[in-house]
Design an enzyme around this catalytic site. Sequence first.
Site, PDB file in Angstrom:
ATOM      1  N   VAL A  37       0.828  -1.209   0.000  1.00 29.24           N
ATOM      2  CA  VAL A  37       0.000   0.000   0.000  1.00 29.24           C
ATOM      3  C   VAL A  37       0.863   1.261   0.000  1.00 29.24           C
ATOM      4  O   VAL A  37       0.653   2.177  -0.793  1.00 29.24           O
ATOM      5  CB  VAL A  37      -0.993  -0.005   1.184  1.00 29.24           C
TER       6      VAL A  37
ATOM      7  N   LYS B 288     -14.926  -3.118  10.246  1.00 31.17           N
ATOM      8  CA  LYS B 288     -15.321  -2.138   9.229  1.00 31.17           C
ATOM      9  C   LYS B 288     -16.740  -1.641   9.486  1.00 31.17           C
ATOM     10  O   LYS B 288     -17.045  -0.465   9.292  1.00 31.17           O
ATOM     11  CB  LYS B 288     -15.198  -2.761   7.844  1.00 31.17           C
TER      12      LYS B 288
END
Lengths: 328, 328
Positions: free
Chosen positions: A14, A204
């Site tokens: 990332v 999440k």
Amino acid sequence: MPTIKVAILGFGTVGEGIYRILQERKEAIQKETGYTIDVHSILVRNKGKVRLTIPGTKVTDDVQEILSNPEIDVVFEAIVGEEPAYTYLSEAIEKGCHVITANKAMFAKHGPALLKHAQFRDVKVCYEATTAGGVPIIRTISSLLPADRVRRIRGVLNGTSNFILTKMREEGISFEAALREAQARGFAEADPTDDVGGMDAFRKLMILSTLAFGKQPDWQDVPIVGIDQLTIPDIADASKGNLRYRHVANITIEADGTLRGSVGPVLIEPGHQLYGVDGVDNAVIVDTEHLGALTLIGPGAGMYPTASAMVGDLLQIIGKRETVALTS
Amino acid sequence: MPTIKVAILGFGTVGEGIYRILQERKEAIQKETGYTIDVHSILVRNKGKVRLTIPGTKVTDDVQEILSNPEIDVVFEAIVGEEPAYTYLSEAIEKGCHVITANKAMFAKHGPALLKHAQFRDVKVCYEATTAGGVPIIRTISSLLPADRVRRIRGVLNGTSNFILTKMREEGISFEAALREAQARGFAEADPTDDVGGMDAFRKLMILSTLAFGKQPDWQDVPIVGIDQLTIPDIADASKGNLRYRHVANITIEADGTLRGSVGPVLIEPGHQLYGVDGVDNAVIVDTEHLGALTLIGPGAGMYPTASAMVGDLLQIIGKRETVALTS
């Protein structure tokens, strides 16, 4: 042209993706925003292992070289796990930096505190990449509020589980065999417990709850069921009825403000928006008072989707600088 | 608390929806943005026909009372047809107002000119509600750019056509019978030519093209086929093969920058993201370089979805005023 100095904490896939996009799109960003983005520093664990040549950027394994530098405007955080990420971001906020994170385990737990801290220091905390990968669900819900009211959020929030369920259905293989394939293809961690047990999707969901409802339910009140109990016959029975299992995280606000959450496998019929969400894709359905149901589907993980979500956060921070003339 | 004075041009369902949302969400907007929104004036065609009582707002049938008032910051335009909407918005921009439009026929043709004009006058033109109703596709594509590159956009952009196709499939009725039902339920105009002939979807595609690619293809190069040629046997044959017709607008940018557009009925298989998009829903799939495919599905029309998209535009304009500290 004014320059914005950024630091990247963590240089795995990332972190490297962020760097690459900022280089590739440098001119487009200059043209669109009027700012030059300068990747000033990158924090790595092992300086010997950096693959890219990075001219003009300081590569360091000492986070204090970054956090004590008053020139840094924005910190990208692409580390795994709650700590030391939380401590680093707290310090960055305290120093007056905007922060952009992809760290869902950290943010599910410490997000409310970081957001509060940032408010006091008048900086931004952006976290698009924590939830549903490249699907811009944080930005979408943020922009629906405050003109609308969210009533329910449900979705497929874990790409690994969804990949495994897709493989089991398409190839008639067991959970264990599908998991091994996910691991071989880099879609699952060596320890896949959080993904297949539902904890990752739960985290999440909690991030979305804080955003949409301003609060989270008590964690112990949310039943969490993973996909690891589903057998070949379970999936085959579903397919006979033309149904598909999806691992769905769901949260609803009741009329009295109570939040009800759940995470677990759900049977989905053809024609439902979640029916076609296969492989590592994620999907989120937001039900609101004015809009009705809005569905977003897209890549749940991957270097570029996650990194581009984070660069999108940076552009949102920059965009805020623009002032428009309001006469009154 | 600072006040933003807005005017609403047109007080049909959409105009009224804007007014209602701004009243209902007044305190939430104050809390979130620090601004009070004051609906200063409303332009109506017939002052005798206004249904709501509107304390504190000037209701007028003379647009110059609005356009010549230097106090107005933002103009909402909810009129139908190219003119006089384009002239009104040009004048509003010239006077330094931000404008927010839901007018797709006007914006497909005059959008590029209005955007340019607004740039010179340093005001914003927002047009979320022109395309795909309550689906925030304009904001989503805007926020993907400039960190990413759009390669293709396709979707179901006309709710009326999609409603008719859904009815034909579910009830086995003819195009004409389904159209009559759409008209009876207020989903189709008395003259439905633009909807069922594909022109409306085409216009929205051109708006998306300007946004994503900075240009439109030559209009005459885009083949436009409506749904009006589809027969009961066509739909029945598709259903036998478990397929569904969707009316899909599609535009792709080729490697040399050429744009290729098309609008027409397409057969869709189960598991495709457009398979479950029934009734008056709209859907858009955006393919980008970094993100892959992102799908958005939601209500294609309706008073609240359209009006809440426009109020969302207002919040974007207000949000831009916020400044954040960047040290360099």
